[in-house]
Design a protein around this motif. Structure first.
Motif, PDB file in Angstrom:
ATOM      1  N   VAL A   1       4.429   4.177   6.192  1.00  0.00           N
ATOM      2  CA  VAL A   1       3.829   2.924   5.713  1.00  0.00           C
ATOM      3  C   VAL A   1       2.305   3.052   5.629  1.00  0.00           C
ATOM      4  CG1 VAL A   1       5.733   1.508   6.542  1.00  0.00           C
ATOM      5  CG2 VAL A   1       3.791   1.905   8.043  1.00  0.00           C
ATOM      6  N   GLN A   2       1.704   3.815   6.539  1.00  0.00           N
ATOM      7  CA  GLN A   2       0.259   4.002   6.478  1.00  0.00           C
ATOM      8  C   GLN A   2      -0.138   4.849   5.267  1.00  0.00           C
ATOM      9  OE1 GLN A   2      -1.084   5.484  10.256  1.00  0.00           O
ATOM     10  NE2 GLN A   2      -1.056   3.465  11.215  1.00  0.00           N
ATOM     11  N   ASN A   3       0.677   5.864   4.933  1.00  0.00           N
ATOM     12  CA  ASN A   3       0.409   6.652   3.728  1.00  0.00           C
ATOM     13  C   ASN A   3       0.482   5.776   2.487  1.00  0.00           C
ATOM     14  OD1 ASN A   3      -0.048   9.092   4.959  1.00  0.00           O
ATOM     15  ND2 ASN A   3       2.045   9.838   4.742  1.00  0.00           N
ATOM     16  N   ALA A   4       1.501   4.894   2.441  1.00  0.00           N
ATOM     17  CA  ALA A   4       1.636   3.983   1.298  1.00  0.00           C
ATOM     18  C   ALA A   4       0.431   3.064   1.195  1.00  0.00           C
ATOM     19  CB  ALA A   4       2.925   3.173   1.437  1.00  0.00           C
ATOM     20  N   TYR A   5      -0.004   2.525   2.338  1.00  0.00           N
ATOM     21  CA  TYR A   5      -1.142   1.602   2.346  1.00  0.00           C
ATOM     22  C   TYR A   5      -2.439   2.295   1.916  1.00  0.00           C
ATOM     23  CZ  TYR A   5      -4.942  -1.164   4.376  1.00  0.00           C
ATOM     24  OH  TYR A   5      -6.108  -1.842   4.570  1.00  0.00           O
ATOM     25  N   LYS A   6      -2.647   3.517   2.417  1.00  0.00           N
ATOM     26  CA  LYS A   6      -3.903   4.222   2.146  1.00  0.00           C
ATOM     27  C   LYS A   6      -3.994   4.752   0.723  1.00  0.00           C
ATOM     28  CE  LYS A   6      -4.613   5.811   6.927  1.00  0.00           C
ATOM     29  NZ  LYS A   6      -4.636   7.005   7.804  1.00  0.00           N
ATOM     30  N   HIS A   7      -2.865   5.220   0.173  1.00  0.00           N
ATOM     31  CA  HIS A   7      -2.929   5.983  -1.069  1.00  0.00           C
ATOM     32  C   HIS A   7      -2.235   5.330  -2.268  1.00  0.00           C
ATOM     33  CE1 HIS A   7      -4.456   9.197   1.436  1.00  0.00           C
ATOM     34  NE2 HIS A   7      -3.356   9.204   2.168  1.00  0.00           N
ATOM     35  N   ALA A   8      -1.307   4.381  -2.028  1.00  0.00           N
ATOM     36  CA  ALA A   8      -0.472   3.902  -3.133  1.00  0.00           C
ATOM     37  C   ALA A   8      -0.807   2.495  -3.614  1.00  0.00           C
ATOM     38  CB  ALA A   8       1.007   3.958  -2.731  1.00  0.00           C
ATOM     39  N   ALA A   9      -1.567   1.719  -2.842  1.00  0.00           N
ATOM     40  CA  ALA A   9      -1.913   0.334  -3.199  1.00  0.00           C
ATOM     41  C   ALA A   9      -0.673  -0.479  -3.575  1.00  0.00           C
ATOM     42  CB  ALA A   9      -2.930   0.330  -4.334  1.00  0.00           C
TER      43      ALA A   9
END
Length: 378
Positions: free
Chosen positions: A295-303
C-alpha cells in the motif's frame, strides 16, 4: 600459516582499520550536523532581525518624511515660528535622517550576513550528505567483513554468492536506517528544535507586541508539538506495530489500513475471508509487512484513488491480493534502487511462497501473494 588463517588475519587487520575510520567519519558527521543545526538556528535569528530592522526602517522613514515636510513648512514661513520651533524642526529632521541611515546600514549588514549563512548552509548540507553516504558504505564493509566472509573456508563460488546476497541485505538495512534517521531528524527533531527556539522568542514577542501575539505564538507551538507527537507515533508504528502481538494479524491490518486511509485520504477497501486464525508470530509480521509495503508503494508511486486489500486464510495457505487503480508501471522494466519490490520478493521467498505482480500503465497494479502455512517446517 594456512590460507584461511592468513585471510582471517588480513580481515582482522582490515576490520580494525575500518572500525577506526567509521568512528572518525561518524564523529566528523556529528560535528557537521551540530554545526548545521547551529547555523539553521542562527539563520532564523538573522531573518527575525532582518524583518525587525525593515519594520524600524519603514517607520523611521515615515517619521523622517514628516520631519522634512515640517522643516520645509518652517523654512517657507520662517517669521511665523519662534527660534525654539525652528531649532526643534531642524534637529528632528536631522536626527531622523541619521537614524534612518544607521538602520539602512544595519539592514545591509544583516542581509549580507543572511546570504553568507545560507551559502554556508548549502555547503554544510552537502558535507553532511557525503558523510552519511560514506558512513553507510563503511558500515556495509564493516558488517560484511565481520560476519560471513570470516567463515569462508571451502567453496569460493559459494562465498561469492553469500557475499552478493549479504551485501544486498546489509545495503537495504542501511538504507532503511538512513531513511529512519532522516525522518526523525527532519520531523520530530527539527520540530523540537523549532519549539525550543520559538519558545525563547515568546517573551520578546510579549514585550514588543503584547499578550495576544504571545498567546497566538503559544497556540502555534501547541499545534507543532501535537503534530510532532503524531509523527513520532507513526514512526514507532512503522517500526513495529505492537497490536500485532496483542490482537493478531487481521485486527492490526484493519487498524493500520484505517489509519492509512485517514492520513492519505485514499479510499481503502479491506476484506477478510476465511477463519480469523492466530498465525505464528513470524508469519504475522511477514504478512503485515507485505501488505504495508504494497500500500505504501501504491501511495508513493501510483497516485491511486482506491486501494483494495483482500486476505484469505485457509488451513494450509494464506492468499493476499492488493489492488490499486493508480497509474501503473511496466513490470518488465527493472527500476534501479527499487528496494521495495526486491524486499517483498525476498520475504515471500523466505516463506516458501509465491508473488505475482501485474501492472498496466494508467490502469493500475495487482499484487497477489500466496504463502503456505506449513512453510515453517521446511
Amino acid at each position: 600459516m594456512t590460507d584461511t588463517k592468513m585471510l582471517d588475519k588480513i580481515i582482522d587487520q582490515t576490520l580494525d582499520t575500518v572500525g577506526k575510520s567509521r568512528e572518525q567519519i561518524f564523529e566528523n558527521g556529528e560535528q557537521s550536523r551540530q554545526e548545521l543545526q547551529a547555523l539553521e538556528n542562527e539563520l532564523v535569528e538573522v531573518r527575525l532581525k532582518v524583518a525587525t530592522i525593515i519594520e524600524k526602517t519603514d517607520r523611521t522613514e515615515m517619521h523622517a518624511r514628516f520631519a522634512r515636510n515640517r522643516l520645509v513648512e518652517v523654512s517657507k514661513e520662517f517669521e511665523k515660528f519662534t527660534n525654539d520651533e525652528v531649532r526643534t524642526a531642524y534637529e528632528q529632521a536631522n536626527d531622523y535622517q541619521i537614524q534612518l541611515a544607521v538602520y539602512k546600514q544595519e539592514e545591509v549588514q544583516l542581509r549580507d550576513k543572511r546570504a553568507q549563512i545560507e551559502s554556508r548552509l548549502v555547503n554544510l548540507k552537502n558535507t553532511v550528505m557525503r558523510a552519511e553516504q560514506l558512513a553507510g558504505q563503511m558500515a556495509i564493509v564493516y558488517k560484511f567483513l565481520s560476519s560471513d566472509i570470516k567463515k569462508v573456508t571451502h567453496v569460493i563460488e559459494d562465498a561469492r554468492e553469500k557475499q552478493a546476497f549479504g551485501l544486498q541485505i546489509i545495503e537495504a538495512q542501511e538504507e532503511e536506517r538512513k531513511k529512519l534517521s532522516r525522518e526523525i531528524h527532519d520531523g520530530p527533531a527539527q520540530t523540537m528544535a523549532n519549539v525550543l527556539l520559538r519558545s525563547e522568542l515568546i517573551e520578546r514577542i510579549y514585550q514588543e507586541k503584547g499578550i495576544e501575539d504571545a498567546l497566538n505564538e503559544i497556540r502555534d507551538l501547541r499545534k507543532m508539538v501535537k503534530s510532532s507527537l503524531v509523527e513520532v507515533r507513526r514512526i514507532i508504528y512503522d517500526l513495529r506495530p505492537m497490536a500485532l502481538d496483542d490482537l493478531g494479524l487481521i485486527p492490526t491490518l484493519a487498524k493500520y489500513l484505517k489509519t492509512f486511509e485517514e492520513r492519505t485520504q485514499i479510499s481503502i477497501v479491506f476484506r477478510h475471508i476465511g477463519k480469523e486464525t492466530r498465525l505464528p508470530q513470524q508469519f504475522g509480521i511477514a504478512l503485515f509487512r507485505l501488505v504495508q509495503e504494497s500500500v505504501q508503494n501504491a501511495y508513493k508511486h501510483a497516485a491511486p484513488t482506491e486501494i483494495q486489500v483482500k486476505i484469505d486464510i485457509t488451513p494450509t495457505k494464506v492468499i493476499m491480493l492488493i489492488k490499486d487503480d493508480g497509474k501503473g508501471f511496466d513490470p518488465s522494466l527493472k527500476k534501479e534502487g527499487s528496494f521495495g519490490l526486491i524486499g517483498m520478493k525476498e520475504r515471500v521467498h523466505m516463506l516458501k511462497g509465491e508473488i505475482n505482480i501485474e501492472s498496466k500503465r494508467n490502469v493500475g497494479t495487482i499484487v497477489i501473494i500466496g504463502i503456505p502455512l506449513n512453510s515453517k517446517s521446511n
